[in-house]
Design an enzyme around this catalytic site. Structure first.
Site, PDB file in Angstrom:
ATOM      1  N   ASP A 161       0.849  -1.186   0.000  1.00  0.00           N
ATOM      2  CA  ASP A 161       0.000   0.000   0.000  1.00  0.00           C
ATOM      3  C   ASP A 161       0.893   1.247   0.000  1.00  0.00           C
ATOM      4  O   ASP A 161       1.770   1.376  -0.852  1.00  0.00           O
ATOM      5  CB  ASP A 161      -0.955  -0.085   1.200  1.00  0.00           C
ATOM      6  CG  ASP A 161      -1.991   1.017   1.257  1.00  0.00           C
ATOM      7  OD1 ASP A 161      -3.003   0.896   0.542  1.00  0.00           O
ATOM      8  OD2 ASP A 161      -1.790   1.974   2.015  1.00  0.00           O
TER       9      ASP A 161
ATOM     10  N   HIS B  55      -7.480  -6.690   1.211  1.00  0.00           N
ATOM     11  CA  HIS B  55      -6.383  -5.748   1.010  1.00  0.00           C
ATOM     12  C   HIS B  55      -5.219  -5.953   1.975  1.00  0.00           C
ATOM     13  O   HIS B  55      -4.056  -5.873   1.571  1.00  0.00           O
ATOM     14  CB  HIS B  55      -6.924  -4.319   1.146  1.00  0.00           C
ATOM     15  CG  HIS B  55      -5.892  -3.258   0.958  1.00  0.00           C
ATOM     16  ND1 HIS B  55      -5.176  -3.106  -0.218  1.00  0.00           N
ATOM     17  CD2 HIS B  55      -5.431  -2.278   1.803  1.00  0.00           C
ATOM     18  CE1 HIS B  55      -4.333  -2.088  -0.106  1.00  0.00           C
ATOM     19  NE2 HIS B  55      -4.469  -1.571   1.114  1.00  0.00           N
TER      20      HIS B  55
END
Length: 314
Positions: A117, A278
């Site tokens: 990320d 995620h």
């Protein structure tokens, strides 16, 4: 969904890791580290701290790696400079320089770096700017910022609207800090209780929230400019690059095969999807550890018994 973090039941996060704060130009880096053998730096994403790696880092250390897990500058317990109007103190270049200084303070001159990320953008910048220090790079749930911006669609704008909200001055801080639990959603059953508690404390800190927002503000301004300059100059990653993405997130849905995009930025690209949401270090630690160990151990003479077929407990 829950996880047993050790075969014998719950155990402290990062048991056996050294925890310290390292002074670097412009702040401090809070870091956990342990192990021996090839060195790997693990960089977390938003809105986590380094504790997101608590199911992966000990496995890698047990497999024969030296593992270094910082909080990104400004995140968690790491301190960064006050923001400036151009957002430069929170740029990925500035963050990578601080982390590189911390690695040098620990005695590590050359190492692999893994970023997830927002941490993947710091890892990308470090690998691009310092190929002499970064031997291999793994980028998780990531394509370059300019590639995102050049592919804006109504679907992207709808699903990633926070990028543009965070760019606004002052308002995001007020909205988030009014009720962090309603803004950031974390489940201790998925994250692990200690990881969740550390994350929850960080998201209540005005200092941390401001720094996390400055990370995004830098992303769409100074970081974007750095990537545009790289592309105009023909600079590419020369290190082996592993690209992993969460198949239950939306990166591939929005942009297609991430490997195709990264081949415009790097010479040696490989990777695949991970069956996860995620936050793959928390949700799929076994599969992620296997992928990283195979990549990081390949081509080394000191891989401490790590081979592509190694399997770690889920």
């Amino acid at each position: 969904m829950g996880f047993d973090d050790s075969e014998g039941g719950a155990s402290p996060m990062f048991d056996g890791f050294v925890v310290e704060d390292i002074a670097v130009p412009g702040g401090t880096v809070h870091v956990r580290h342990a192990g021996s053998g090839p060195v790997v730096l693990l960089l977390h994403g938003h809105p986590r701290t380094g504790s997101t790696w608590h199911r992966v880092a000990p496995r890698l250390a047990a497999l024969g790696f030296t593992v270094v897990v910082p909080d990104l500058p400004g995140y968690g317990a790491s301190l960064a400079p006050d923001p400036t109007p151009d957002h430069a103190p929170h740029s990925k270049r500035a963050s990578s320089e601080r982390l590189l200084a911390a690695m040098h303070a620990l005695g590590h001159e050359r190492f692999a770096v893994v970023g997830h990320d927002r941490g993947s953008y710091v890892a990308f910048r470090m690998a691009m700017d310092h190929p002499e220090a970064v031997s291999r790079v793994a980028l998780l749930d990531c394509i370059p910022i300019v590639e995102h911006l050049e592919r804006i669609t109504p679907e992207f704008a709808t699903q990633w609207w926070h990028w543009f909200f965070y760019l606004q001055p002052e308002t995001p801080e007020r909205v988030i800090l009014a009720d962090p639990d309603s803004w950031y959603h974390g489940d201790p059953r998925v994250m692990g209780a200690e990881n969740h508690a550390e994350w929850r404390e960080a998201t209540r800190s005005p200092r941390v929230v401001r720094a996390m927002l400055e990370d995004y503000r830098a992303g769409l301004t100074v970081d974007r400019a750095h990537e545009e300059a790289d592309r105009a100059a023909g600079r590419r990653l020369t290190q082996p690059l592993l690209v992993l993405w969460s198949t239950r997130d939306d990166l591939e849905q929005l942009f297609g095969d991430p490997l195709v995009i990264w081949r415009d930025w790097a010479d040696d690209v490989r990777g695949h999807g991970i069956d996860s949401g995620h936050h793959m270090a928390e949700e799929a630690p076994g599969e992620l550890t296997d992928a990283l160990a195979a990549f990081l151990g390949a081509g080394t003479t000191e891989g401490a018994g790590v081979h592509p077929g190694v399997h770690s407990a889920p």
